[in-house]
Design a protein around this motif. Structure first.
Motif, mmCIF file in Angstrom:
data_model
loop_
_atom_site.group_PDB
_atom_site.id
_atom_site.type_symbol
_atom_site.label_atom_id
_atom_site.label_comp_id
_atom_site.label_asym_id
_atom_site.label_seq_id
_atom_site.Cartn_x
_atom_site.Cartn_y
_atom_site.Cartn_z
ATOM 1 N N ASP A 1 0.848 -1.188 0.000
ATOM 2 C CA ASP A 1 0.000 0.000 0.000
ATOM 3 C C ASP A 1 0.886 1.242 0.000
ATOM 4 O OD1 ASP A 1 -2.229 -1.590 0.103
ATOM 5 O OD2 ASP A 1 -2.755 -1.082 2.167
ATOM 6 N N HIS B 1 -4.769 2.006 -1.370
ATOM 7 C CA HIS B 1 -4.680 0.570 -1.645
ATOM 8 C C HIS B 1 -5.190 0.342 -3.073
ATOM 9 C CE1 HIS B 1 -4.770 -3.752 -1.061
ATOM 10 N NE2 HIS B 1 -5.971 -3.733 -1.622
ATOM 11 N N GLU C 1 -15.148 9.169 7.799
ATOM 12 C CA GLU C 1 -15.331 7.783 8.222
ATOM 13 C C GLU C 1 -15.235 7.627 9.737
ATOM 14 O OE1 GLU C 1 -12.352 4.285 7.527
ATOM 15 O OE2 GLU C 1 -13.607 4.511 5.743
ATOM 16 N N ARG D 1 -7.841 6.886 1.715
ATOM 17 C CA ARG D 1 -8.202 7.565 2.956
ATOM 18 C C ARG D 1 -7.137 8.607 3.273
ATOM 19 N NH1 ARG D 1 -11.459 4.381 1.838
ATOM 20 N NH2 ARG D 1 -12.930 3.213 3.122
ATOM 21 N N ASP E 1 -13.856 4.215 -1.137
ATOM 22 C CA ASP E 1 -13.385 3.161 -2.025
ATOM 23 C C ASP E 1 -13.913 3.456 -3.425
ATOM 24 O OD1 ASP E 1 -12.482 2.069 0.331
ATOM 25 O OD2 ASP E 1 -13.993 0.486 0.404
ATOM 26 N N ASP E 2 -13.057 3.283 -4.420
ATOM 27 C CA ASP E 2 -13.444 3.487 -5.809
ATOM 28 C C ASP E 2 -13.111 2.213 -6.578
ATOM 29 O OD1 ASP E 2 -14.450 4.841 -8.036
ATOM 30 O OD2 ASP E 2 -13.217 6.610 -7.723
ATOM 31 N N ASN F 1 -8.715 2.097 -3.073
ATOM 32 C CA ASN F 1 -9.304 2.629 -1.842
ATOM 33 C C ASN F 1 -8.388 3.756 -1.381
ATOM 34 O OD1 ASN F 1 -11.029 0.473 -2.129
ATOM 35 N ND2 ASN F 1 -10.271 -0.634 -0.344
ATOM 36 N N HIS G 1 -6.327 -1.567 -6.369
ATOM 37 C CA HIS G 1 -6.975 -2.861 -6.590
ATOM 38 C C HIS G 1 -6.360 -3.633 -7.751
ATOM 39 C CE1 HIS G 1 -10.209 -2.075 -3.819
ATOM 40 N NE2 HIS G 1 -10.427 -0.919 -4.387
#
Length: 153
Positions: free
Chosen positions: A25, A121, A85, A104, A97-98, A102, A123
């Motif tokens: 990440d 993160h 969040e 943040r 999240d897309d 993700n 995907h």
């Protein structure tokens, strides 16, 4: 004049972001001296200046064909386009999240400093490519945001 020196630093050990982090990440953290709350700092950070708004518009045009979010998901509590969040007295976590990754951000206030940390993160290869392409702009925007926090808090 306040000290607006932005420093690259490590993610604080007590940040709530740690619960998300996995190998490979992306995480970065910058900090600046400032006395404010996480919420107020997050509001300053997400009030992008004109040049950053223009970059976001360009990003929106380039990513729209891929179905990526430009406004973020709907939520009752947001800072900028980012849904909040979690929030404590010392830290605010926002993001979403897309399809491709993700994302943040943490705004943590500790020992007279405001720390802006970003966690991503990816995907898939699209997420990794996207991150590589936007990283130089992310750094400019994050550092500028913290300078504004130092000046406005």
């Amino acid at each position: 004049m306040p000290d607006t020196a932005v420093l690259k630093t490590e993610l604080p050990k007590d940040s709530m972001l740690w619960r998300l982090i996995a190998p490979k990440d992306f995480v970065d953290t910058y900090s600046v001296p400032a006395e404010t709350t996480p919420r107020r700092a997050a509001e300053i950070i997400t009030a992008f200046p004109g040049w950053a708004q223009n970059l976001m518009r360009i990003r929106g045009m380039l990513t729209a064909p891929f179905g990526l979010s430009n406004e973020g998901p709907s939520a009752s509590d947001k800072v900028g386009i980012f849904p909040v969040e979690q929030e404590t007295e010392d830290e605010l976590i926002a993001g979403f999240d897309d399809k491709h990754l993700n994302f943040r951000v943490s705004v943590l206030v500790q020992d007279g400093r405001v720390m802006l940390s970003t966690w991503v993160h990816p995907h898939n290869i699209g997420g990794r490519l996207y991150l590589a392409l936007i990283l130089p702009f992310h750094i400019l925007i994050a550092r500028d945001a913290l300078r504004r926090v130092a000046l406005l808090s």
